[in-house]
Design a protein around this motif. Structure first.
Motif, PDB file in Angstrom:
ATOM      1  N   UNK A 280       0.876  -1.285  -0.075  1.00  0.00           N
ATOM      2  CA  UNK A 280      -0.011  -0.043   0.059  1.00  0.00           C
ATOM      3  C   UNK A 280       1.056   1.330  -0.060  1.00  0.00           C
ATOM      4  N   UNK A 281       0.366   2.410  -0.810  1.00  0.00           N
ATOM      5  CA  UNK A 281       0.950   3.542  -0.597  1.00  0.00           C
ATOM      6  C   UNK A 281       0.206   4.488   0.153  1.00  0.00           C
ATOM      7  N   UNK A 282       0.730   5.339   0.923  1.00  0.00           N
ATOM      8  CA  UNK A 282      -0.196   6.266   1.777  1.00  0.00           C
ATOM      9  C   UNK A 282       0.507   7.847   1.836  1.00  0.00           C
ATOM     10  N   UNK A 283      -0.139   8.807   1.575  1.00  0.00           N
ATOM     11  CA  UNK A 283       0.468  10.190   1.362  1.00  0.00           C
ATOM     12  C   UNK A 283       0.786  10.675   3.131  1.00  0.00           C
ATOM     13  N   UNK A 284       1.300  11.847   3.177  1.00  0.00           N
ATOM     14  CA  UNK A 284       1.724  12.322   4.317  1.00  0.00           C
ATOM     15  C   UNK A 284       0.655  12.222   5.560  1.00  0.00           C
ATOM     16  N   UNK A 285      -0.497  12.359   4.997  1.00  0.00           N
ATOM     17  CA  UNK A 285      -1.686  12.142   6.146  1.00  0.00           C
ATOM     18  C   UNK A 285      -2.225  10.892   6.428  1.00  0.00           C
ATOM     19  N   UNK A 286      -1.790   9.935   5.881  1.00  0.00           N
ATOM     20  CA  UNK A 286      -2.111   8.620   6.050  1.00  0.00           C
ATOM     21  C   UNK A 286      -3.199   8.268   4.971  1.00  0.00           C
ATOM     22  N   UNK A 287      -3.406   9.022   4.204  1.00  0.00           N
ATOM     23  CA  UNK A 287      -4.602   8.588   3.311  1.00  0.00           C
ATOM     24  C   UNK A 287      -4.175   7.612   2.198  1.00  0.00           C
ATOM     25  N   UNK A 288      -4.834   6.482   1.780  1.00  0.00           N
ATOM     26  CA  UNK A 288      -4.426   5.769   0.744  1.00  0.00           C
ATOM     27  C   UNK A 288      -4.412   6.147  -0.495  1.00  0.00           C
ATOM     28  N   UNK A 289      -3.183   5.877  -1.361  1.00  0.00           N
ATOM     29  CA  UNK A 289      -3.057   6.448  -2.677  1.00  0.00           C
ATOM     30  C   UNK A 289      -3.410   4.983  -3.595  1.00  0.00           C
ATOM     31  N   UNK A 290      -2.743   3.968  -3.142  1.00  0.00           N
ATOM     32  CA  UNK A 290      -3.021   2.841  -3.892  1.00  0.00           C
ATOM     33  C   UNK A 290      -2.850   1.665  -3.103  1.00  0.00           C
ATOM     34  N   UNK A 291      -3.190   0.343  -3.504  1.00  0.00           N
ATOM     35  CA  UNK A 291      -3.145  -0.686  -3.095  1.00  0.00           C
ATOM     36  C   UNK A 291      -2.765  -1.776  -4.025  1.00  0.00           C
ATOM     37  N   UNK A 292      -2.066  -2.890  -3.676  1.00  0.00           N
ATOM     38  CA  UNK A 292      -1.776  -3.961  -4.564  1.00  0.00           C
ATOM     39  C   UNK A 292      -1.590  -5.317  -3.896  1.00  0.00           C
ATOM     40  N   UNK A 293      -1.871  -6.475  -4.374  1.00  0.00           N
ATOM     41  CA  UNK A 293      -1.737  -7.776  -3.781  1.00  0.00           C
ATOM     42  C   UNK A 293      -1.105  -8.705  -4.924  1.00  0.00           C
ATOM     43  N   UNK A 294      -0.029  -9.288  -4.686  1.00  0.00           N
ATOM     44  CA  UNK A 294       0.652 -10.005  -5.887  1.00  0.00           C
ATOM     45  C   UNK A 294       0.712 -11.302  -5.168  1.00  0.00           C
ATOM     46  N   UNK A 295       0.278 -12.316  -5.800  1.00  0.00           N
ATOM     47  CA  UNK A 295       0.391 -13.693  -5.463  1.00  0.00           C
ATOM     48  C   UNK A 295       2.106 -14.112  -5.393  1.00  0.00           C
ATOM     49  N   UNK A 296       2.409 -14.792  -4.558  1.00  0.00           N
ATOM     50  CA  UNK A 296       3.914 -15.153  -4.414  1.00  0.00           C
ATOM     51  C   UNK A 296       3.947 -16.733  -4.264  1.00  0.00           C
ATOM     52  N   UNK A 297       5.120 -17.183  -4.736  1.00  0.00           N
ATOM     53  CA  UNK A 297       5.431 -18.630  -4.446  1.00  0.00           C
ATOM     54  C   UNK A 297       6.542 -18.843  -3.548  1.00  0.00           C
ATOM     55  N   UNK A 318       5.424   3.606   1.852  1.00  0.00           N
ATOM     56  CA  UNK A 318       5.178   2.361   0.844  1.00  0.00           C
ATOM     57  C   UNK A 318       5.127   1.348   1.988  1.00  0.00           C
ATOM     58  N   UNK A 319       3.909   0.762   2.341  1.00  0.00           N
ATOM     59  CA  UNK A 319       3.999  -0.293   3.355  1.00  0.00           C
ATOM     60  C   UNK A 319       3.868  -1.798   2.555  1.00  0.00           C
ATOM     61  N   UNK A 320       4.576  -2.674   3.397  1.00  0.00           N
ATOM     62  CA  UNK A 320       4.605  -4.139   2.470  1.00  0.00           C
ATOM     63  C   UNK A 320       4.498  -5.062   3.632  1.00  0.00           C
ATOM     64  N   UNK A 321       3.813  -6.223   3.274  1.00  0.00           N
ATOM     65  CA  UNK A 321       3.280  -7.375   4.105  1.00  0.00           C
ATOM     66  C   UNK A 321       3.367  -8.480   3.252  1.00  0.00           C
ATOM     67  N   UNK A 322       4.099  -9.743   3.802  1.00  0.00           N
ATOM     68  CA  UNK A 322       4.002 -10.874   3.207  1.00  0.00           C
ATOM     69  C   UNK A 322       3.298 -11.646   4.068  1.00  0.00           C
ATOM     70  N   UNK A 323       2.111 -12.365   3.469  1.00  0.00           N
ATOM     71  CA  UNK A 323       1.044 -12.880   4.296  1.00  0.00           C
ATOM     72  C   UNK A 323       0.911 -14.366   3.709  1.00  0.00           C
ATOM     73  N   UNK A 324       1.236 -15.439   4.650  1.00  0.00           N
ATOM     74  CA  UNK A 324       1.119 -16.645   4.201  1.00  0.00           C
ATOM     75  C   UNK A 324       0.289 -17.507   5.236  1.00  0.00           C
TER      76      UNK A 324
END
Length: 691
Positions: A280-297, A318-324
């Motif tokens: 996810x990408x957030x602006x300086x006020x914490x508002x959402x700019x974009x979100x993505x979810x990519x399948x991983x192997x 830019x925030x990143x999480x790898x979730x399984x």
């Protein structure tokens, strides 16, 4: 805390009659005492009985270039002991508590009788330690295999040091007499540099070290585990944490930002089916700019692109999480900064860890020389020495050192030759004496505002070898203010050596290039442990051109081999420095640098490309890296030893040439057999194969 025992000491009578003369001055001399009874415990407290019989060095003088020796205002008492395997040094450094600083230095210098090479060990009052010296001098590389501890008392701080003799090379130290010095830097006002043997204002002058006898009968053999415990892993065997990188330090006219997540073996083993990389990408006020979810192997690396064209100028998170299976395996965040375009932009390519100058990768060959205006400091040098260096030396970049006066005119004159400049504002020490940290901050901001639009500005140099002229909190503030004043050019400092996980005074977050000295490929590998996961360029510093660290000029082959070895191991460039010590330039060396610069410019696209794993040399003295530029493979090799070496170079499957390979700069050819090249390298030879 153990009691601090004050005891009568065996004060050394300076052996002036036996001393060596240097430049008309008699050097102090001492004979070391053996350890009596049990060796000291290195805990920063000089309370063991053995210190009572130590040789004491109590006459420290002000470090100065000219005039009669003046006794130091702030007293230092140093004590020396040894047994067969360890050199012990203790000291009391007196100063009022109200002026005490954790960044004060205590330094130990050792050289052989013939001054072939020297060693430098330092300890901060905070307990931080480091080492450097002549190029490649430590047989076990950059690892700190000695110990030190400090403690604070009412009117002084204490230091205890234990240096095992196996960290020295016995080749030149198997003698009863060593050259030796102890130095102290008081970094809080009033500033004072003092020494046992006065070296003339600059500590690293082995010819002016004192004389230490009683050093015969040393056991230089390492303990059984020393040779294995300090071995650096091969690049492919380094274990890094999971890390997230954007491909640029900031963005201007780019249409996309590339984001890369790299995971280690432990995380890969936990990735199950249907795992997702969430961004996810957030602006300086914490508002959402974009979100993505990519399948991983179960891969070790994942990438995605973030569109920038419609993104307004500003700073984003830019925030990143790898979730399984509902479990977050790793979590990261990065700052994405978009700025308005400028005529001169110097960015960092976080993936290759190279500099980008106006969109083009640039591998600088930097010379740092001390100027007084346009004249080189010290010795019989021409008045237009700056122009001579800029036009004739072959270096692509010039570091203007803050200890010497210069003006914006010198910056512009260097630019007329196409030379990039790295600026450290002059007058910092004077500003600190007059107004402390705030005055230093103003001086940096003034120079930054004056020169930030110069078209040949490459970077800002903010501190030299731990001399922050501030505590670490103030230094972090200075870094932030300078970054706000000029966000378009990197800011960095250099370290004397490299401390893993810390770098040096100021830490890892107040420098955008990790610069260490003095060493070769081992130094770069040590820096890489911190630099790779952060996408930070690594820069090696070396001494050339006649300063005391290298009393002779390096040969063209030595210079070439050193630059190639550090670049092969991931350096972003090479930095050399010296005051010329009154010596004229060496035409053969400058000619070699010109040739070297042409070669590095030719190979820059290869160094910017990702390394292809699987290529290796059968000979540990022959180092190599394999890259691909377009459809061309480039194998860059160097012999790091001063002897001829036989080596078999093995290439990975899928990239093996079908016919001959060409040597790039000599226009020769060799024919591999079954994916290997059996060949011979001359001492210090570099060779580049292409196919």
């Amino acid at each position: 805390m153990k009691p601090d025992l004050w005891f009568p000491v065996l004060t050394v009578a300076l052996l002036w009659s036996a001393a060596i003369r240097s430049g008309g001055d008699e050097l102090p001399a001492a004979r070391i005492a053996p350890v009596s009874g049990s060796a000291p415990v290195i805990d920063g407290h000089l309370d063991e009985p053995c210190w009572k019989t130590a040789v004491a060095l109590t006459r420290f003088v002000i470090s100065q270039k000219e005039g009669p020796h003046r006794e130091a205002r702030f007293r230092t008492e140093a004590y020396l002991l040894r047994d067969a395997r360890v050199f012990y040094i203790g000291a009391r450094c007196f100063e009022p508590m109200e002026t005490a600083s954790s960044s004060d230095w205590f330094e130990v210098f050792v050289a052989d009788r013939e001054l072939f090479s020297y060693y430098h060990f330092w300890v901060h009052a905070s307990g931080e330690t480091g080492q450097d010296g002549s190029p490649g001098i430590f047989p076990f590389g950059s690892d700190l295999l000695w110990h030190a501890a400090t403690s604070r008392q009412a009117d002084h701080w204490q230091v205890e040091i234990a240096i095992p003799f196996f960290v020295f090379s016995p080749e030149h130290l198997s003698d009863d007499v060593w050259r030796f010095n102890l130095c102290r830097q008081k970094r809080s006002a009033p500033l004072e540099n003092s020494q046992w043997s006065n070296t003339g204002g600059y500590f690293h002058v082995p010819a002016k070290f004192g004389v230490l006898s009683g050093m015969a009968g040393i056991d230089f053999s390492p303990p059984p585990d020393a040779s294995t415990s300090v071995k650096l892993p091969k690049p492919g065997q380094r274990r890094f944490p999971d890390y997230l990188l954007l491909d640029r330090s900031y963005y201007t006219s780019e249409e996309v930002a590339r984001l890369r997540l790299t995971v280690n073996e432990q995380t890969r083993a936990r990735i199950a089916a249907n795992a997702v990389w969430e961004v996810s990408v957030e602006d300086s006020s914490g508002g959402s700019v974009s979100r993505s979810a990519v399948p991983v192997s179960s891969a070790s690396r994942y990438e995605l692109s973030l569109p920038l064209r419609a993104l307004p100028v500003g700073t984003y998170l830019v925030r990143s999480r790898l979730v399984s299976r509902g479990e977050v395996l790793c979590r990261h965040q990065q700052k994405l900064q978009k700025l308005p375009p400028r005529p001169n932009e110097v960015k960092i390519d976080r993936f290759s860890r190279l500099l980008l100058v106006n969109g083009r990768h640039f591998v600088p060959l930097i010379t740092e020389v001390m100027f007084s205006g346009r004249k080189l400091s010290g010795g019989d040098t021409p008045d237009n020495a700056l122009e001579v260096v800029a036009r004739e030396s072959g270096f692509s970049s010039l570091m203007l050192w803050g200890a010497s006066p210069y003006t914006r005119q010198e910056v512009q004159e260097a630019g007329k030759t196409g030379m990039k400049v790295i600026i450290s504002p002059p007058g910092i020490a004077q500003a600190f004496r007059q107004g402390g940290h705030e005055a230093v901050m103003r001086r940096f901001v003034e120079m930054c505002e004056e020169c930030r639009d110069e078209t040949n500005l490459l970077a800002w140099f903010i501190a030299d070898e731990g001399n922050l002229f501030a505590d670490e909190v103030q230094f972090a503030q200075r870094f932030a203010v300078l970054k706000e004043t000029d966000p378009y050019h990197p800011i960095f400092r250099n370290e004397s050596g490299w401390q893993a996980g810390y770098g040096g005074p100021g830490g890892l977050d107040t420098t955008e290039i990790y610069c260490g000295g003095y060493g070769g490929w081992r130094l770069i590998e040590a820096i890489n442990v911190d630099a790779v996961p952060r996408g930070v360029p690594a820069l090696a510093l070396q001494a050339w051109f006649g300063p005391p660290e290298m009393p002779r000029y390096p040969t063209p082959d030595e210079a070439t081999s050193w630059v190639y070895q550090i670049l092969i191991h991931g350096a972003c460039g090479a930095c050399v420095w010296g005051a010329h010590a009154g010596k004229p330039p060496v035409p053969t060396l400058w000619a070699a640098v010109k040739k070297l610069r042409t070669e590095i410019d030719t190979l820059t696209p290869a160094f910017a490309a990702e390394e292809i794993p699987g290529a290796f040399s059968s000979n540990p003295s022959v180092h190599l890296t394999l890259r691909r530029v377009g459809s061309t493979y480039v194998l860059i090799c160097v012999n790091v030893s001063g002897h001829r070496q036989e080596a078999t170079l093995t290439l990975p499957r899928g990239v093996q040439p079908r016919g001959t390979v060409r040597t790039l700069f000599e226009q020769g050819t060799e024919r591999p057999s079954d994916g290997t090249v059996a060949t011979s390298f001359a001492p210090l030879e570099r060779r580049v194969y292409v196919w």
